[in-house]
Scaffold this active site. Structure first.
Site, PDB file in Angstrom:
ATOM      1  CE  LYS A  14      -2.109  -0.781   3.935  1.00 50.09           C
ATOM      2  NZ  LYS A  14      -1.457  -2.043   4.363  1.00 50.09           N
ATOM      3  NE  ARG A  89      -4.362  -0.753   9.685  1.00 53.41           N
ATOM      4  CZ  ARG A  89      -3.215  -0.156   9.408  1.00 53.41           C
ATOM      5  NH1 ARG A  89      -3.186   0.942   8.684  1.00 53.41           N
ATOM      6  NH2 ARG A  89      -2.084  -0.666   9.827  1.00 53.41           N
ATOM      7  NE  ARG A 128       7.411  -3.059   6.412  1.00 59.23           N
ATOM      8  CZ  ARG A 128       6.105  -2.779   6.411  1.00 59.23           C
ATOM      9  NH1 ARG A 128       5.513  -2.456   5.273  1.00 59.23           N
ATOM     10  NH2 ARG A 128       5.410  -2.832   7.505  1.00 59.23           N
TER      11      ARG A 128
HETATM   12  P1  AMP Z   1       0.911   0.980   8.933  1.00 60.63           P
HETATM   13  O1  AMP Z   1       2.108   1.821   8.701  1.00 60.63           O
HETATM   14  O2  AMP Z   1      -0.281   1.428   8.151  1.00 60.63           O
HETATM   15  O3  AMP Z   1       1.201  -0.488   8.809  1.00 60.63           O
HETATM   16  O4  AMP Z   1       0.490   1.205  10.465  1.00 60.63           O
HETATM   17  C1  AMP Z   1       1.375   0.861  11.524  1.00 60.63           C
HETATM   18  C2  AMP Z   1       0.596   0.853  12.848  1.00 60.63           C
HETATM   19  O5  AMP Z   1       0.023   2.155  13.076  1.00 60.63           O
HETATM   20  C3  AMP Z   1      -0.599  -0.095  12.881  1.00 60.63           C
HETATM   21  O6  AMP Z   1      -0.204  -1.405  13.273  1.00 60.63           O
HETATM   22  C4  AMP Z   1      -1.475   0.577  13.938  1.00 60.63           C
HETATM   23  O7  AMP Z   1      -0.988   0.336  15.239  1.00 60.63           O
HETATM   24  C5  AMP Z   1      -1.265   2.052  13.652  1.00 60.63           C
HETATM   25  N1  AMP Z   1      -2.245   2.606  12.682  1.00 60.63           N
HETATM   26  C6  AMP Z   1      -2.005   3.082  11.435  1.00 60.63           C
HETATM   27  N2  AMP Z   1      -3.124   3.522  10.855  1.00 60.63           N
HETATM   28  C7  AMP Z   1      -4.122   3.319  11.760  1.00 60.63           C
HETATM   29  C8  AMP Z   1      -5.531   3.552  11.755  1.00 60.63           C
HETATM   30  N3  AMP Z   1      -6.140   4.071  10.682  1.00 60.63           N
HETATM   31  N4  AMP Z   1      -6.230   3.206  12.873  1.00 60.63           N
HETATM   32  C9  AMP Z   1      -5.635   2.676  13.947  1.00 60.63           C
HETATM   33  N5  AMP Z   1      -4.314   2.413  14.008  1.00 60.63           N
HETATM   34  C10 AMP Z   1      -3.556   2.739  12.929  1.00 60.63           C
END
Ligand code: AMP
Length: 184
Positions: A14, A89, A128
């Site tokens: 993504k 999410r 990663r």
């Molecule tokens: P990502 O970089 O999108 O994989 O997000 C890393 C972490 O950030 C996730 O595992 C969540 O803990 C938190 N996070 C990111 N986006 C959201 C969201 N929209 N709602 C809740 N937690 C989020």
């Protein structure tokens, strides 16, 4: 006008594909994960609250995210389009977004569901090396994805916005397919 949501499990691409599309269309790539990581590194009140959830691979509570995304989508640079990566999410975030966009008189043009098998995700994420990319946290993030985020596939299908793209291919192949979708 490009207003797109990238949906898909952690490690599906993504971030990578979202950035490519955003750069091509000269619109902001809005990643809630990036915003939260930045808040953690600056030790802001948001970052301090979010950190324990992120370290475990749990979702940060909605109240920390919704205000943030509402402000970000109303910023000047987001007027002509955006790519959302990592938001919404769960169904309550998706409902919030849909109300917000209605209020702002904006419309999302599509939701890209990047589809990648679990074994491939685990391999990619372990390679990663991000702080929350250890085996235990990854397993929890995949579980949280299935439980809370995957229901959005049906949600956006019902809104006739969903397009599923096979993300288990070379980066260029995926980005070419995405561009073909937008030019269609
Ligand atoms: P990502 O970089 O999108 O994989 O997000 C890393 C972490 O950030 C996730 O595992 C969540 O803990 C938190 N996070 C990111 N986006 C959201 C969201 N929209 N709602 C809740 N937690 C989020």
């Amino acid at each position: 006008m490009t207003k797109l949501i990238f949906l898909g499990p952690p490690g599906a691409g993504k971030g990578t594909q979202g950035k490519i599309v955003a750069d091509r269309h000269r619109i902001p790539h809005i990643s809630t994960g990036d915003i939260l990581r930045e808040a953690i590194s600056n030790q802001t009140p948001l970052g301090i609250k979010a950190k324990t959830y992120m370290d475990k691979g749990d979702l940060v509570p909605d109240d920390l995210i919704l205000e943030l995304i509402s402000e970000r989508l109303q910023a000047e640079d987001a007027k002509d389009g955006w790519v959302l990566d990592g938001f919404p999410r769960n169904v309550s975030q998706a409902d919030f977004l849909s109300n917000l966009l209605e209020k702002l008189d904006q419309k999302c043009n599509g939701v890209i569901n990047l589809d990648v098998p679990d074994q491939v995700l685990m391999k990619r994420l372990l390679g990663r090396g991000r702080k929350d990319d250890n085996e235990e946290t990854i397993a929890n993030r995949l579980h949280v994805y299935r439980e809370q985020t995957a229901p959005l596939i049906d949600y956006y299908q019902q809104h006739h916005l969903l397009k599923t793209v096979n993300g288990n291919r070379q980066l260029e192949e995926v980005s070419q397919e995405l561009e073909a979708i937008f030019n269609a």
